[in-house]
Design a protein around this motif. Structure first.
Motif, PDB file in Angstrom:
ATOM      1  N   ARG A 112       0.814  -1.213   0.000  1.00 18.37           N
ATOM      2  CA  ARG A 112       0.000   0.000   0.000  1.00 18.37           C
ATOM      3  C   ARG A 112       0.852   1.270   0.000  1.00 18.37           C
ATOM      4  N   CYS A 113       2.059   1.180   0.533  1.00 14.02           N
ATOM      5  CA  CYS A 113       2.958   2.344   0.526  1.00 14.02           C
ATOM      6  C   CYS A 113       3.644   2.516  -0.823  1.00 14.02           C
ATOM      7  N   VAL A 114       3.951   1.414  -1.470  1.00 13.03           N
ATOM      8  CA  VAL A 114       4.571   1.480  -2.797  1.00 13.03           C
ATOM      9  C   VAL A 114       3.658   2.232  -3.760  1.00 13.03           C
ATOM     10  N   LYS A 115       2.363   1.997  -3.655  1.00  8.39           N
ATOM     11  CA  LYS A 115       1.399   2.660  -4.545  1.00  8.39           C
ATOM     12  C   LYS A 115       1.401   4.178  -4.362  1.00  8.39           C
ATOM     13  N   ALA A 116       1.835   4.644  -3.196  1.00 10.32           N
ATOM     14  CA  ALA A 116       1.776   6.077  -2.901  1.00 10.32           C
ATOM     15  C   ALA A 116       3.123   6.777  -3.040  1.00 10.32           C
ATOM     16  N   LEU A 117       4.121   6.078  -3.536  1.00 12.34           N
ATOM     17  CA  LEU A 117       5.445   6.691  -3.678  1.00 12.34           C
ATOM     18  C   LEU A 117       5.401   7.876  -4.650  1.00 12.34           C
ATOM     19  N   PRO A 118       6.161   8.936  -4.360  1.00  8.87           N
ATOM     20  CA  PRO A 118       6.168  10.095  -5.265  1.00  8.87           C
ATOM     21  C   PRO A 118       6.945   9.805  -6.549  1.00  8.87           C
ATOM     22  N   GLU A 119       6.429  10.299  -7.665  1.00 15.17           N
ATOM     23  CA  GLU A 119       7.168  10.166  -8.920  1.00 15.17           C
ATOM     24  C   GLU A 119       8.268  11.215  -8.982  1.00 15.17           C
ATOM     25  N   ARG A 120       9.122  11.119  -9.969  1.00 16.04           N
ATOM     26  CA  ARG A 120      10.218  12.086 -10.108  1.00 16.04           C
ATOM     27  C   ARG A 120       9.649  13.500 -10.197  1.00 16.04           C
ATOM     28  N   GLY A 121      10.327  14.411  -9.540  1.00 18.05           N
ATOM     29  CA  GLY A 121       9.905  15.808  -9.571  1.00 18.05           C
ATOM     30  C   GLY A 121       8.883  16.175  -8.509  1.00 18.05           C
ATOM     31  N   ARG A 122       8.509  15.216  -7.658  1.00 18.36           N
ATOM     32  CA  ARG A 122       7.476  15.480  -6.662  1.00 18.36           C
ATOM     33  C   ARG A 122       7.958  15.136  -5.248  1.00 18.36           C
ATOM     34  N   ILE A 123       7.262  15.695  -4.275  1.00 18.03           N
ATOM     35  CA  ILE A 123       7.525  15.427  -2.863  1.00 18.03           C
ATOM     36  C   ILE A 123       6.384  14.579  -2.321  1.00 18.03           C
ATOM     37  N   GLY A 124       6.711  13.468  -1.708  1.00 12.92           N
ATOM     38  CA  GLY A 124       5.713  12.617  -1.070  1.00 12.92           C
ATOM     39  C   GLY A 124       5.890  12.644   0.435  1.00 12.92           C
ATOM     40  N   ILE A 125       4.793  12.742   1.157  1.00 14.62           N
ATOM     41  CA  ILE A 125       4.836  12.766   2.616  1.00 14.62           C
ATOM     42  C   ILE A 125       4.017  11.596   3.136  1.00 14.62           C
ATOM     43  N   PHE A 126       4.644  10.750   3.927  1.00 13.95           N
ATOM     44  CA  PHE A 126       3.950   9.633   4.560  1.00 13.95           C
ATOM     45  C   PHE A 126       3.679   9.989   6.016  1.00 13.95           C
ATOM     46  N   ASN A 127       2.402  10.172   6.356  1.00 15.73           N
ATOM     47  CA  ASN A 127       1.991  10.396   7.739  1.00 15.73           C
ATOM     48  C   ASN A 127       1.704   9.015   8.327  1.00 15.73           C
ATOM     49  N   ARG A 128       2.692   8.457   8.973  1.00 12.89           N
ATOM     50  CA  ARG A 128       2.825   7.037   9.305  1.00 12.89           C
ATOM     51  C   ARG A 128       3.167   6.301   8.006  1.00 12.89           C
ATOM     52  N   SER A 129       3.604   5.062   8.132  1.00 11.41           N
ATOM     53  CA  SER A 129       4.140   4.391   6.947  1.00 11.41           C
ATOM     54  C   SER A 129       4.239   2.892   7.176  1.00 11.41           C
ATOM     55  N   TYR A 130       5.066   2.243   6.351  1.00 14.28           N
ATOM     56  CA  TYR A 130       5.313   0.812   6.525  1.00 14.28           C
ATOM     57  C   TYR A 130       6.002   0.511   7.850  1.00 14.28           C
ATOM     58  N   TYR A 131       6.509   1.532   8.525  1.00 13.17           N
ATOM     59  CA  TYR A 131       7.126   1.302   9.839  1.00 13.17           C
ATOM     60  C   TYR A 131       6.101   0.900  10.896  1.00 13.17           C
ATOM     61  N   GLU A 132       4.809   1.135  10.619  1.00 13.48           N
ATOM     62  CA  GLU A 132       3.773   0.664  11.536  1.00 13.48           C
ATOM     63  C   GLU A 132       3.836  -0.856  11.679  1.00 13.48           C
ATOM     64  N   GLU A 133       4.389  -1.517  10.644  1.00 10.61           N
ATOM     65  CA  GLU A 133       4.462  -2.982  10.659  1.00 10.61           C
ATOM     66  C   GLU A 133       5.501  -3.520  11.631  1.00 10.61           C
ATOM     67  N   VAL A 134       6.389  -2.659  12.120  1.00  4.54           N
ATOM     68  CA  VAL A 134       7.341  -3.075  13.163  1.00  4.54           C
ATOM     69  C   VAL A 134       7.134  -2.244  14.424  1.00  4.54           C
ATOM     70  N   LEU A 135       6.008  -1.561  14.487  1.00  7.97           N
ATOM     71  CA  LEU A 135       5.643  -0.776  15.669  1.00  7.97           C
ATOM     72  C   LEU A 135       4.359  -1.341  16.277  1.00  7.97           C
ATOM     73  N   VAL A 136       3.204  -0.879  15.769  1.00  3.40           N
ATOM     74  CA  VAL A 136       1.931  -1.316  16.350  1.00  3.40           C
ATOM     75  C   VAL A 136       1.724  -2.818  16.193  1.00  3.40           C
ATOM     76  N   VAL A 137       2.165  -3.382  15.073  1.00  2.00           N
ATOM     77  CA  VAL A 137       2.003  -4.826  14.865  1.00  2.00           C
ATOM     78  C   VAL A 137       2.916  -5.612  15.797  1.00  2.00           C
ATOM     79  N   ARG A 138       4.050  -5.022  16.146  1.00  3.01           N
ATOM     80  CA  ARG A 138       4.960  -5.692  17.083  1.00  3.01           C
ATOM     81  C   ARG A 138       4.445  -5.579  18.520  1.00  3.01           C
ATOM     82  N   VAL A 139       3.923  -4.396  18.858  1.00  3.01           N
ATOM     83  CA  VAL A 139       3.397  -4.193  20.204  1.00  3.01           C
ATOM     84  C   VAL A 139       2.129  -5.019  20.415  1.00  3.01           C
ATOM     85  N   HIS A 140       1.291  -5.104  19.367  1.00  4.37           N
ATOM     86  CA  HIS A 140       0.054  -5.892  19.432  1.00  4.37           C
ATOM     87  C   HIS A 140       0.173  -7.048  18.432  1.00  4.37           C
TER      88      HIS A 140
END
Length: 300
Positions: free
Chosen positions: A120-148
Motif C-alpha cells: 500500500r505504501c509502494v502505490k503512494a510513492l512520489p514520482e520524479r519531480g514530486r515530494i511525497g509525505i507519509f503520515n505514518r508508513s510501513y514502519y507501523e508494521e514493526v511498531l503497532v504490529v509488534r506491540v500488538h
C-alpha cells in the motif's frame, strides 16, 4: 543554493538528531524536551527561520519539478499528539499542492491485508519531480504490529513464515526497499517526533478541554499509553536497524512545537540543498524555437 554560513548553521542545529548509523543508538540519549540550548526567547527567531525555510523550499520544489530527476520522500512517525499533522502543515505550508502528495496510513483494509506489508505504501510513492509525505508508513508494521502481535495473525501469512526472526526480517526488507529507492533517485528522510509521556498527557487533556479539538481524541489513544514502554523499545530497535546514510532517521524532540518544526524544516532544507537542483538548460534548437515564437507574438 544556500550560502556556506547558512549550510553550517543548519548542519550544526540538525546534527545531534540525525542518525545515519543506528548500531549505538539509544533513545534515552535524546530528551523530548531538548531545545539544543535554545531558550524560549528564541521562539520569535525560530519562527522567522522557519518562514525563510518554507520560502526556500517553495523555490526548490519548482526546480525539483523542472529538473525531473529526483523525488523526495518524507516519512513521519510518532506517538499520538506528538504534532505530526501540525509539523507537516507548518513546514510544508509554502509548497505547491500540485507537486506534493500526503498519504496517511491507518489500519489496513481487507484488500491491503491480501498483499505484502509494503504494497500500500509502494502505490503512494512520489514520482520524479514530486515530494511525497507519509503520515505514518510501513514502519507501523514493526511498531503497532509488534506491540500488538495479535494483528500479525490478521495478515494471513503462511505459518512457516512467522518465526522469531520476523521483525529482523522486516527490518531487512525495509532497508533493502529504501536502498533500492535511494539508488534510483529518491531522497528519503525519516522523522520520529519524540514526545514525552507527560507532554502527551497534557496535550490529550487540552483536546478534551477544547470542544473544537474533541474530534481528535479517541479512547483508543488513551489506552495505547499502557504500552508506552513497549512502543519506545520498538522505536529504538527499528531506528537501530534501519538508520543509514541514504535513509537517515531524525529523532526530533517534540515537547516544544516551535523547536520540532525548526529541526524538521532545517533537516529538509539541508538535505534538499545537497541535491544541487537547477532549472534545465535550454539547448540551441530550443532557443531558436523560442526566438521564433517571440517574433510571432510581436507581429500578432
Amino acid at each position: 543554493m544556500l550560502d556556506r554560513k547558512t549550510e553550517k548553521q543548519l548542519d550544526r542545529i540538525v546534527r545531534p538528531y540525525r542518525i545515519t548509523d543506528g548500531k549505538r543508538f539509544r533513545l534515552k540519549d535524546i530528551r523530548p524536551g531538548d531545545t539544543h540550548g535554545l531558550k524560549s526567547e528564541f521562539k520569535t527567531q525560530a519562527k522567522e527561520l522557519l518562514e525563510r525555510g518554507v520560502s526556500w523550499l517553495a523555490d526548490e520544489q519548482d526546480k525539483l519539478y523542472a529538473q525531473d530527476r529526483w523525488s523526495v520522500l518524507l516519512i513521519f512517525q510518532a506517538m499520538d499528539a506528538a504534532g505530526k499533522d501540525g509539523t507537516i502543515k507548518h513546514v510544508m505550508s509554502g509548497i505547491n499542492p500540485q507537486g506534493c502528495q500526503v498519504s496517511s496510513f491507518k489500519a489496513p483494509s481487507s484488500e491491503e491485508l491480501d498483499h505484502d506489508f509494503l504494497w500500500r505504501c509502494v502505490k503512494a510513492l512520489p514520482e520524479r519531480g514530486r515530494i511525497g509525505i507519509f503520515n505514518r508508513s510501513y514502519y507501523e508494521e514493526v511498531l503497532v504490529v509488534r506491540v500488538h502481535e495479535e494483528l500479525l495473525a490478521r495478515q494471513k501469512l503462511p505459518a512457516t513464515r512467522v518465526t522469531k526472526k520476523i521483525w529482523k526480517e522486516r527490518y531487512q526488507d525495509i532497508s533493502s526497499f529504501e536502498r533500492y529507492l535511494a539508488r534510483y533517485g529518491t531522497l528519503i528522510l525519516k522523522f520520529f517526533l519524540h514526545v514525552s509521556r507527560n507532554e502527551q498527557k497534557k496535550r490529550f487533556l487540552e483536546r478534551l478541554d477544547d470542544p473544537d479539538k474533541n474530534w481528535k481524541f479517541s479512547t483508543a489513544d488513551a489506552m495505547e499509553r499502557n504500552y508506552w514502554n513497549n512502543y519506545m523499545a520498538a522505536y529504538e530497535d527499528l531506528i537501530r536497524h534501519t538508520a543509514c546514510a541514504n535513509a537517515p532517521w531524525y529523532v526530533v524532540p517534540a515537547d516544544n512545537k516551535w523547536f520540532t518544526r525548526l529541526i524538521v524544516a532545517a533537516a529538509i532544507v539541508d538535505e534538499i540543498d545537497k541535491l544541487d537542483l537547477a532549472y534545465p538548460m535550454v539547448d540551441k534548437a530550443k532557443r531558436r524555437e523560442l526566438a521564433a515564437v517571440r517574433r510571432l507574438l510581436i507581429k500578432s
